[in-house]
Design an enzyme around this catalytic site. Structure first.
Site, PDB file in Angstrom:
ATOM      1  N   SER A  88       5.680   1.096   8.280  1.00  0.00           N
ATOM      2  CA  SER A  88       4.638   1.120   7.569  1.00  0.00           C
ATOM      3  C   SER A  88       3.829   0.797   6.572  1.00  0.00           C
ATOM      4  CB  SER A  88       5.565   2.518   6.158  1.00  0.00           C
ATOM      5  OG  SER A  88       6.118   2.647   5.374  1.00  0.00           O
ATOM      6  N   LYS A 141      17.110  -6.603  12.554  1.00  0.00           N
ATOM      7  CA  LYS A 141      17.347  -5.844  11.413  1.00  0.00           C
ATOM      8  C   LYS A 141      16.447  -4.702  11.423  1.00  0.00           C
ATOM      9  CE  LYS A 141      16.769  -3.280   8.117  1.00  0.00           C
ATOM     10  NZ  LYS A 141      16.750  -2.417   7.981  1.00  0.00           N
ATOM     11  N   GLU A 164      17.406   1.737   9.770  1.00  0.00           N
ATOM     12  CA  GLU A 164      18.988   2.091   9.212  1.00  0.00           C
ATOM     13  C   GLU A 164      19.042   3.638   9.547  1.00  0.00           C
ATOM     14  OE1 GLU A 164      16.474   1.721   8.114  1.00  0.00           O
ATOM     15  OE2 GLU A 164      16.387   2.888   5.767  1.00  0.00           O
ATOM     16  N   GLU A 202      -0.625   9.513   6.472  1.00  0.00           N
ATOM     17  CA  GLU A 202      -0.239   9.642   7.979  1.00  0.00           C
ATOM     18  C   GLU A 202       1.297  10.780   7.607  1.00  0.00           C
ATOM     19  OE1 GLU A 202       2.099   6.439   8.387  1.00  0.00           O
ATOM     20  OE2 GLU A 202       1.596   6.086  10.880  1.00  0.00           O
ATOM     21  N   CYS A 216       3.714   5.943  15.972  1.00  0.00           N
ATOM     22  CA  CYS A 216       2.252   5.278  15.494  1.00  0.00           C
ATOM     23  C   CYS A 216       1.129   5.331  16.343  1.00  0.00           C
ATOM     24  CB  CYS A 216       2.166   3.828  14.995  1.00  0.00           C
ATOM     25  SG  CYS A 216       2.498   3.083  17.075  1.00  0.00           S
ATOM     26  N   PHE A 249      12.462   3.302  12.631  1.00  0.00           N
ATOM     27  CA  PHE A 249      12.596   4.057  13.550  1.00  0.00           C
ATOM     28  C   PHE A 249      12.459   4.928  14.100  1.00  0.00           C
ATOM     29  CE2 PHE A 249      10.440   7.266  10.677  1.00  0.00           C
ATOM     30  CZ  PHE A 249      10.391   9.057  11.566  1.00  0.00           C
TER      31      PHE A 249
HETATM   32  P1  NAD Z   1       9.830   1.856   6.795  1.00  0.00           P
HETATM   33  O1  NAD Z   1       8.422   1.143   6.474  1.00  0.00           O
HETATM   34  O2  NAD Z   1      10.474   3.125   6.237  1.00  0.00           O
HETATM   35  O3  NAD Z   1      10.995   0.931   7.407  1.00  0.00           O
HETATM   36  C1  NAD Z   1      10.838   0.045   8.425  1.00  0.00           C
HETATM   37  C2  NAD Z   1      11.658  -1.177   8.400  1.00  0.00           C
HETATM   38  O4  NAD Z   1      11.434  -1.470   6.897  1.00  0.00           O
HETATM   39  C3  NAD Z   1      13.038   0.109   9.032  1.00  0.00           C
HETATM   40  O5  NAD Z   1      13.437  -1.570   8.846  1.00  0.00           O
HETATM   41  C4  NAD Z   1      13.219   0.130   6.798  1.00  0.00           C
HETATM   42  O6  NAD Z   1      14.839  -0.134   6.770  1.00  0.00           O
HETATM   43  C5  NAD Z   1      12.730  -1.049   5.876  1.00  0.00           C
HETATM   44  N1  NAD Z   1      12.617  -0.822   5.032  1.00  0.00           N
HETATM   45  C6  NAD Z   1      11.722   0.393   4.403  1.00  0.00           C
HETATM   46  N2  NAD Z   1      11.938   0.538   2.805  1.00  0.00           N
HETATM   47  C7  NAD Z   1      12.124  -1.094   2.475  1.00  0.00           C
HETATM   48  C8  NAD Z   1      11.670  -1.264   1.542  1.00  0.00           C
HETATM   49  N3  NAD Z   1      11.235  -0.685   0.389  1.00  0.00           N
HETATM   50  N4  NAD Z   1      11.371  -3.256   1.563  1.00  0.00           N
HETATM   51  C9  NAD Z   1      11.686  -3.868   2.545  1.00  0.00           C
HETATM   52  N5  NAD Z   1      12.158  -2.866   3.453  1.00  0.00           N
HETATM   53  C10 NAD Z   1      11.547  -1.799   4.030  1.00  0.00           C
HETATM   54  O7  NAD Z   1       9.399   2.627   8.067  1.00  0.00           O
HETATM   55  P2  NAD Z   1       9.925   4.071   9.375  1.00  0.00           P
HETATM   56  O8  NAD Z   1       9.864   5.654   8.549  1.00  0.00           O
HETATM   57  O9  NAD Z   1      11.177   3.431   9.476  1.00  0.00           O
HETATM   58  O10 NAD Z   1       8.956   3.663  10.624  1.00  0.00           O
HETATM   59  C11 NAD Z   1       7.455   4.558  10.964  1.00  0.00           C
HETATM   60  C12 NAD Z   1       6.366   4.281  10.212  1.00  0.00           C
HETATM   61  O11 NAD Z   1       6.126   2.794  11.236  1.00  0.00           O
HETATM   62  C13 NAD Z   1       5.073   4.779  10.697  1.00  0.00           C
HETATM   63  O12 NAD Z   1       4.111   3.959   8.871  1.00  0.00           O
HETATM   64  C14 NAD Z   1       4.399   4.468  11.528  1.00  0.00           C
HETATM   65  O13 NAD Z   1       3.027   4.137  11.623  1.00  0.00           O
HETATM   66  C15 NAD Z   1       4.849   2.893  11.938  1.00  0.00           C
HETATM   67  N6  NAD Z   1       4.594   2.151  13.470  1.00  0.00           N
HETATM   68  C16 NAD Z   1       3.704   0.743  12.966  1.00  0.00           C
HETATM   69  C17 NAD Z   1       4.307   0.958  14.768  1.00  0.00           C
HETATM   70  C18 NAD Z   1       2.755   0.271  14.716  1.00  0.00           C
HETATM   71  O14 NAD Z   1       2.976  -0.297  16.212  1.00  0.00           O
HETATM   72  N7  NAD Z   1       1.408  -0.460  14.149  1.00  0.00           N
HETATM   73  C19 NAD Z   1       5.265   1.813  15.221  1.00  0.00           C
HETATM   74  C20 NAD Z   1       5.482   2.120  15.409  1.00  0.00           C
HETATM   75  C21 NAD Z   1       5.826   2.321  14.166  1.00  0.00           C
END
Ligand code: NAD
Length: 510
Positions: free
Chosen positions: A241, A188, A191, A395, A296, A164
């Site tokens: 994450s 994808k 959401e 985090e 991140c 997000f």
């Molecule tokens: P998230 O892991 O909750 O979601 C990321 C994606 O995975 C979304 O598209 C979501 O719909 C999907 N998702 C969520 N739960 C899922 C599940 N149980 N099974 C399958 N798919 C699932 O992350 P977020 O909250 O959207 O974003 C924040 C996180 O992203 C933080 O941990 C941040 O550090 C990380 N991030 C990392 C980088 C990097 O370059 N390393 C960059 C940006 C964000």
């Protein structure tokens, strides 16, 4: 019609915007009967409803991408370059519109949203040089009359699953190199803020990207699993994450896909006693609270070495009351709300947790959050944080900056190297020798020397180490091109009656 899910505890706008999938060059209303709420975080109200894809809907997008692949990979590099220059011009022309979409659904302030688009645009610009990037090697006369050359070819249908916090830039890290290399794509997006991806799809169509080359499906785990298990998808890029990154990597690779999965972070900023403390304090406040800490590459832990701590905390404390928290659409706002009420409450819970664990709450962000229904939290500063505390280990992903104090440089480096994450790190010092030693010593993928958020420029590659990346290749830049292509080596000769004879021996290079 999609069944509209109730948004718990949030008010609704009079008319909800419905956010649809984008398949084969056109918006497609979801028919799974599942959907999710999209909020305006500054107002704290639900403004939209996004369709969640079923397995069949994901398959429809993949089939469209598969159909489009044969002709897209055959499009000449000069034509692809022309299309990419047009994409560049359109994104540039509409950067303000894209930024407004980001602010409306994510909450980040407009200036920051424009910065996000600008950094994504740099990746598109890099991809405008695709003919140069795909050049192979050529060896003449490897054997008598035989030449050998290497080429890189696209993989097929690739997919991207994005978080997000960067709803425009992170997808650009993926689709731009994927398409430039000749692949087709299914995105994808998160959401929580899905509209920017659909807007991007419209711009790509306008730029001349053929239907089916770029598709968007919205959704949750159902859509993600459908992507990870789909036999026609060759590669998956993920950013999000750590637990989900690990899951995506393990599930995707076990289904035979190439996967790069970038995870979460806990980024340290080390401040040595010889640092320019004003510069370090400016950097800590900017990198700790920018985008409400939802980056991140945000700095979340300051490591004050020797006697740097008191002066540093004093300088940060002076700056905190001046941070203007408010609606991201207001030009004077410097920090917007968090993305959802649930996330805001979770971040706020770390303030009490930190106090209970023995940290000193220097500034409590709950006291300075603007009134009203928005998902706001002010800036929080925690001192005396210790590595065994949850506020150190987790985090938090919000405007909560922790400070830990150590005696020596070696202790500071040990803290960073023992941390399970390895995304970004920064050191503030005036000593070039120490800075150079630090770059040698530290087990982190992206290092800043007096630079708090060392996000690499587009012609290098972005990625962390340890639990911040699963897979071998980083995103965008040269490694992005490598990820979205595979190598082929051709050994060739032309018929020459003078050198032709039957020879059953193993080919010799002579
Ligand atoms: P998230 O892991 O909750 O979601 C990321 C994606 O995975 C979304 O598209 C979501 O719909 C999907 N998702 C969520 N739960 C899922 C599940 N149980 N099974 C399958 N798919 C699932 O992350 P977020 O909250 O959207 O974003 C924040 C996180 O992203 C933080 O941990 C941040 O550090 C990380 N991030 C990392 C980088 C990097 O370059 N390393 C960059 C940006 C964000």
């Amino acid at each position: 019609m999609t069944e509209v899910a109730e948004a718990p505890g949030a008010e609704r706008a009079q008319e909800l915007k419905r956010i649809k999938h984008w398949i084969n060059g056109t918006p497609v209303a979801g028919d799974s009967g599942r959907s999710g709420p999209v909020y305006n975080p500054a107002a704290g109200i639900q403004t939209g409803e996004v369709d969640f894809a079923s397995v069949e809907e994901v398959d429809r997008a993949v089939q469209a991408a598969k159909e489009a692949f044969a002709s897209w990979r055959a499009v000449s590099l000069s034509r692809k370059t022309e299309i990419f220059f047009r994409i560049r011009a359109l994104v540039d022309e509409h950067r303000e519109d894209i930024a407004k979409i980001l602010t409306a659904e994510h909450g980040k302030v407009l200036s920051d949203a424009k910065g996000e688009v600008a950094r994504g645009l740099e990746v598109i610009e890099f991809c405008c040089g695709i003919p140069e990037l795909l050049k192979g090697g050529f060896t003449e006369q490897a054997s008598t009359g035989i030449d050998v050359y290497s080429i890189r070819q696209p993989l097929g249908v690739c997919a991207g699953i994005t978080p997000f916090n960067f709803p425009a830039m992170v997808p650009m890290w993926m689709w731009a190199p994927a398409l430039a290399c000749g692949n087709t794509f299914v995105l994808k997006p998160s959401e929580k803020d899905p509209s920017a991806s659909v807007y991007t799809a419209e711009l790509l169509k306008e730029a001349g990207v053929p239907d089916g080359v770029f598709n968007v499906v919205h959704g949750d785990k159902v859509a993600v699993d459908a992507i990870l298990e789909h036999p026609e998808i060759a590669a998956v890029s993920f950013v999000g994450s750590t637990p989900i990154a690990r899951y995506v990597y393990e599930t995707g690779t076990s289904h035979g896909k190439r996967v790069q999965a970038l995870g979460g972070a806990k980024n340290h900023m080390i401040v040595l006693p010889d640092a320019d403390i004003d510069m370090a304090a400016d950097a800590a406040v900017s990198a700790g609270y920018g985008s409400a800490g939802e980056r991140c590459m945000a700095v979340s832990m300051l490591v004050a070495v020797g006697d740097a701590g008191d002066e540093l905390i004093g300088a940060i404390k002076e700056r905190l009351p001046k941070v203007k928290v408010g609606d991201g659409m207001q030009p004077d706002s410097e920090m917007g709300p968090l993305v959802t009420r649930e996330h805001r409450d979770k971040v706020a819970s770390y303030i009490d947790k930190g106090r209970d664990e023995g940290a000193t709450v220097v500034t409590d962000g709950r006291e300075s959050a603007p009134d009203g229904g928005g998902f706001f939290l002010g800036v929080t500063l925690l001192d005396d944080v210790k590595p065994e505390m949850d506020v150190y280990k987790d985090e938090i992903f919000g405007p909560v900056l922790g400070v830990t104090r150590v005696g020596t440089y070696d202790e500071a480096v040990r803290l960073v190297n023992e941390n399970p994450y390895g995304n970004g790190v920064a050191i503030f010092t005036r000593d070039g020798g120490v800075a150079r030693q630090f770059q040698f010593d530290v087990n982190v993928g992206m290092v800043g020397i007096n630079v708090p958020i060392p996000v690499p420029v587009a012609y290098y590659s972005f990625g962390g180490w340890k639990n911040s990346l699963f897979g071998d290749l980083h995103v965008y830049g040269p490694e992005g091109i490598q990820f979205y292509t595979r190598g082929k080596v051709v050994t060739s000769r032309w018929p020459d009656p003078a050198t032709s004879k039957v020879d059953l021996g193993f080919p010799q290079t002579r």
